[in-house]
Design a protein around this motif. Structure first.
Motif, PDB file in Angstrom:
ATOM      1  N   ILE A  89       0.853  -1.182   0.000  1.00  0.00           N
ATOM      2  CA  ILE A  89       0.000   0.000   0.000  1.00  0.00           C
ATOM      3  C   ILE A  89       0.895   1.240   0.000  1.00  0.00           C
ATOM      4  O   ILE A  89       1.834   1.341   0.798  1.00  0.00           O
ATOM      5  CB  ILE A  89      -0.915   0.028   1.241  1.00  0.00           C
ATOM      6  CG1 ILE A  89      -1.693  -1.286   1.356  1.00  0.00           C
ATOM      7  CG2 ILE A  89      -1.865   1.216   1.182  1.00  0.00           C
ATOM      8  CD1 ILE A  89      -2.587  -1.596   0.182  1.00  0.00           C
ATOM      9  N   ALA A  90       0.604   2.174  -0.910  1.00  0.00           N
ATOM     10  CA  ALA A  90       1.446   3.372  -1.013  1.00  0.00           C
ATOM     11  C   ALA A  90       0.634   4.524  -1.605  1.00  0.00           C
ATOM     12  O   ALA A  90      -0.444   4.313  -2.180  1.00  0.00           O
ATOM     13  CB  ALA A  90       2.663   3.080  -1.904  1.00  0.00           C
ATOM     14  N   ASP A  91       1.183   5.726  -1.456  1.00  0.00           N
ATOM     15  CA  ASP A  91       0.549   6.876  -2.098  1.00  0.00           C
ATOM     16  C   ASP A  91       0.995   6.948  -3.563  1.00  0.00           C
ATOM     17  O   ASP A  91       1.852   6.181  -4.016  1.00  0.00           O
ATOM     18  CB  ASP A  91       0.865   8.171  -1.349  1.00  0.00           C
ATOM     19  CG  ASP A  91       2.359   8.451  -1.246  1.00  0.00           C
ATOM     20  OD1 ASP A  91       3.116   8.048  -2.143  1.00  0.00           O
ATOM     21  OD2 ASP A  91       2.773   9.090  -0.260  1.00  0.00           O
ATOM     22  N   LYS A  92       0.407   7.868  -4.304  1.00  0.00           N
ATOM     23  CA  LYS A  92       0.655   7.924  -5.750  1.00  0.00           C
ATOM     24  C   LYS A  92       2.121   8.173  -6.078  1.00  0.00           C
ATOM     25  O   LYS A  92       2.668   7.604  -7.036  1.00  0.00           O
ATOM     26  CB  LYS A  92      -0.227   9.006  -6.386  1.00  0.00           C
ATOM     27  CG  LYS A  92      -1.695   8.632  -6.483  1.00  0.00           C
ATOM     28  CD  LYS A  92      -2.497   9.722  -7.181  1.00  0.00           C
ATOM     29  CE  LYS A  92      -3.941   9.278  -7.453  1.00  0.00           C
ATOM     30  NZ  LYS A  92      -4.667   8.927  -6.216  1.00  0.00           N
ATOM     31  N   ASP A  93       2.788   9.033  -5.306  1.00  0.00           N
ATOM     32  CA  ASP A  93       4.190   9.333  -5.582  1.00  0.00           C
ATOM     33  C   ASP A  93       5.062   8.096  -5.403  1.00  0.00           C
ATOM     34  O   ASP A  93       5.959   7.823  -6.221  1.00  0.00           O
ATOM     35  CB  ASP A  93       4.679  10.458  -4.668  1.00  0.00           C
ATOM     36  CG  ASP A  93       4.083  11.804  -5.036  1.00  0.00           C
ATOM     37  OD1 ASP A  93       3.603  11.944  -6.186  1.00  0.00           O
ATOM     38  OD2 ASP A  93       4.083  12.721  -4.189  1.00  0.00           O
ATOM     39  N   ILE A 105       4.020   4.963  -5.520  1.00  0.00           N
ATOM     40  CA  ILE A 105       3.664   3.983  -6.538  1.00  0.00           C
ATOM     41  C   ILE A 105       4.446   4.246  -7.822  1.00  0.00           C
ATOM     42  O   ILE A 105       4.988   3.325  -8.446  1.00  0.00           O
ATOM     43  CB  ILE A 105       2.150   4.003  -6.799  1.00  0.00           C
ATOM     44  CG1 ILE A 105       1.391   3.430  -5.601  1.00  0.00           C
ATOM     45  CG2 ILE A 105       1.809   3.208  -8.063  1.00  0.00           C
ATOM     46  CD1 ILE A 105      -0.109   3.552  -5.702  1.00  0.00           C
ATOM     47  N   LYS A 106       4.524   5.491  -8.218  1.00  0.00           N
ATOM     48  CA  LYS A 106       5.290   5.845  -9.422  1.00  0.00           C
ATOM     49  C   LYS A 106       6.754   5.443  -9.259  1.00  0.00           C
ATOM     50  O   LYS A 106       7.365   4.875 -10.178  1.00  0.00           O
ATOM     51  CB  LYS A 106       5.182   7.347  -9.688  1.00  0.00           C
ATOM     52  CG  LYS A 106       5.895   7.816 -10.950  1.00  0.00           C
ATOM     53  CD  LYS A 106       5.657   9.301 -11.167  1.00  0.00           C
ATOM     54  CE  LYS A 106       6.309   9.776 -12.472  1.00  0.00           C
ATOM     55  NZ  LYS A 106       7.769   9.625 -12.466  1.00  0.00           N
ATOM     56  N   LYS A 107       7.306   5.718  -8.093  1.00  0.00           N
ATOM     57  CA  LYS A 107       8.700   5.363  -7.823  1.00  0.00           C
ATOM     58  C   LYS A 107       8.891   3.852  -7.860  1.00  0.00           C
ATOM     59  O   LYS A 107       9.839   3.340  -8.479  1.00  0.00           O
ATOM     60  CB  LYS A 107       9.103   5.916  -6.453  1.00  0.00           C
ATOM     61  CG  LYS A 107      10.483   5.498  -5.982  1.00  0.00           C
ATOM     62  CD  LYS A 107      10.740   6.000  -4.571  1.00  0.00           C
ATOM     63  CE  LYS A 107      12.059   5.478  -4.020  1.00  0.00           C
ATOM     64  NZ  LYS A 107      12.276   5.906  -2.618  1.00  0.00           N
ATOM     65  N   TYR A 108       7.993   3.107  -7.196  1.00  0.00           N
ATOM     66  CA  TYR A 108       8.126   1.654  -7.147  1.00  0.00           C
ATOM     67  C   TYR A 108       8.037   1.032  -8.539  1.00  0.00           C
ATOM     68  O   TYR A 108       8.733   0.059  -8.850  1.00  0.00           O
ATOM     69  CB  TYR A 108       7.038   1.054  -6.259  1.00  0.00           C
ATOM     70  CG  TYR A 108       7.178   1.367  -4.779  1.00  0.00           C
ATOM     71  CD1 TYR A 108       8.411   1.666  -4.213  1.00  0.00           C
ATOM     72  CD2 TYR A 108       6.054   1.352  -3.939  1.00  0.00           C
ATOM     73  CE1 TYR A 108       8.530   1.946  -2.856  1.00  0.00           C
ATOM     74  CE2 TYR A 108       6.170   1.629  -2.592  1.00  0.00           C
ATOM     75  CZ  TYR A 108       7.402   1.937  -2.053  1.00  0.00           C
ATOM     76  OH  TYR A 108       7.506   2.206  -0.713  1.00  0.00           O
ATOM     77  N   GLU A 115      -0.931  -1.049  -4.397  1.00  0.00           N
ATOM     78  CA  GLU A 115      -2.263  -0.456  -4.465  1.00  0.00           C
ATOM     79  C   GLU A 115      -2.259   0.968  -3.930  1.00  0.00           C
ATOM     80  O   GLU A 115      -1.578   1.273  -2.944  1.00  0.00           O
ATOM     81  CB  GLU A 115      -3.249  -1.312  -3.666  1.00  0.00           C
ATOM     82  CG  GLU A 115      -4.699  -0.913  -3.845  1.00  0.00           C
ATOM     83  CD  GLU A 115      -5.640  -1.914  -3.208  1.00  0.00           C
ATOM     84  OE1 GLU A 115      -6.857  -1.660  -3.214  1.00  0.00           O
ATOM     85  OE2 GLU A 115      -5.164  -2.954  -2.696  1.00  0.00           O
ATOM     86  N   ASP A 116      -3.018   1.816  -4.567  1.00  0.00           N
ATOM     87  CA  ASP A 116      -3.167   3.207  -4.142  1.00  0.00           C
ATOM     88  C   ASP A 116      -3.858   3.242  -2.786  1.00  0.00           C
ATOM     89  O   ASP A 116      -4.950   2.686  -2.605  1.00  0.00           O
ATOM     90  CB  ASP A 116      -3.997   3.975  -5.176  1.00  0.00           C
ATOM     91  CG  ASP A 116      -4.045   5.473  -4.908  1.00  0.00           C
ATOM     92  OD1 ASP A 116      -3.890   5.895  -3.748  1.00  0.00           O
ATOM     93  OD2 ASP A 116      -4.264   6.226  -5.865  1.00  0.00           O
ATOM     94  N   CYS A 117      -3.247   3.902  -1.828  1.00  0.00           N
ATOM     95  CA  CYS A 117      -3.786   3.919  -0.469  1.00  0.00           C
ATOM     96  C   CYS A 117      -5.144   4.601  -0.388  1.00  0.00           C
ATOM     97  O   CYS A 117      -5.931   4.329   0.535  1.00  0.00           O
ATOM     98  CB  CYS A 117      -2.805   4.600   0.480  1.00  0.00           C
ATOM     99  SG  CYS A 117      -2.465   6.339   0.122  1.00  0.00           S
TER     100      CYS A 117
END
Length: 308
Positions: A35-39, A41-44, A61-63
């Motif tokens: 679970i992560a925020d959009k920023d 997620i882009k990095k991952y 998944e977007d938190c």
């Protein structure tokens, strides 16, 4: 408690990847998600994750749109815990069980204050030698979880957790006195994590007779005295047992705090020597070894910006 089927992990550091990889391998990728925020997620998505040299990919998944999970693993550093509590907010449902594999002695209390103490089982991750640099995780020892309850009414939750760990083939020990184990792991981390960072060394460097070894043991003994003041019976036998545990790890391995130092990231010194110093003052105890480690590590961190 119902059977645990879905796991959400907050944090893609060494332990997050270690447990995420194991759950996915045994129960399938549908059983676990990060679970992560959009920023983030882009990095991952721009990173090529590997575990012991083999390429791995995991659902992220977007938190903000995440659904409740049966089980949440909080696997972030101390400085990131406040943000992690916000990240996981949509994943916490009425029956969600939460564990923290963070270092220190306070994360369970902090998580419980936010989401309900009844949802939080106490846990310690120990015995692994996982190292993560960039997107590459390596380890030779998987280690184990030590888990336990603080109140008897969590017994059903603990049973659901141990059933899940059995299915995921994650080694664990259910502790009768989890608070004693929590303080024991804290004692170890205060000693080895800070010593490895301050002396820029590996596990073998802390086990070789000399100044680094003496510093590690001295810092651990200050935690023993502090634990006794807090009515937790840590002993010299506990210290010796944890030294023997260190001897089972890869001699060239290093704890997360040393990895932070190499990568010029902020360390968890406030959670270790900082906590020891603040609590010791309450009891009128002196902690010269931890005070010295605190000053040295703060000096090292102050140099990071000068190295850019």
């Amino acid at each position: 408690m119902k059977e645990i089927q879905t796991t959400a992990i907050v944090g893609m550091g060494a332990l997050g990847l270690l447990y995420g990889n194991q759950i996915a391998a045994e129960l399938g990728t549908s059983a676990v998600r990060f679970i992560a925020d959009k920023d983030r997620i882009k990095k991952y998505r721009e990173m090529n994750f590997t575990v012991n040299g083999e390429r791995r990919s995991f659902p992220v998944e977007d938190c903000e749109t995440a659904a409740p999970a049966d089980f949440i693993i909080v696997a972030v550093k101390y400085n990131a815990l406040p943000a992690a509590l916000d990240t996981m907010k949509h994943c916490v449902g009425p029956d969600t069980t939460i564990i923290s594999v963070m270092n220190g002695i306070s994360s369970e209390q902090i998580i419980g204050e936010r989401y309900g103490h009844e949802k939080v089982l106490y846990s310690i991750a120990q015995g692994m030698d996982a190292m993560k640099f960039g997107a590459a995780l390596t380890y030779t020892k998987f280690g184990e979880l030590r888990i336990g309850v603080r109140t008897p009414d969590q017994a059903d939750r603990l049973k659901a957790m141990t059933d899940f760990l059995d299915r995921a083939k994650i080694a664990y020990v259910a502790e009768d006195d989890i608070l004693h184990r929590l303080w024991g792991k804290f004692m170890l981390n205060v000693g080895v994590n800070q010593t490895c960072m301050a002396y820029e060394t590996t596990y073998s460097g802390t086990l070789t007779p000399g100044e680094a070894h003496d510093t590690m043991v001295g810092a651990m003994r200050e935690v023993i005295a502090l634990a006794k003041a807090e009515h937790v019976n840590l002993t010299e036998q506990d210290l010796e047992d944890y030294i023997r545990l260190l001897e089972t790890l890869s001699p060239d391995g290093m704890p997360s705090m040393r990895q932070d130092g190499i990568s010029h990231r902020p360390s968890e010194v406030e959670m270790f020597a900082g906590t020891v110093g603040r609590m010791a003052k309450k009891h009128g105890l002196s902690t010269p070894v931890n005070d010295r480690l605190y000053e040295r590590i703060k000096e090292m961190e102050a140099q990071y910006s000068l190295c850019l």
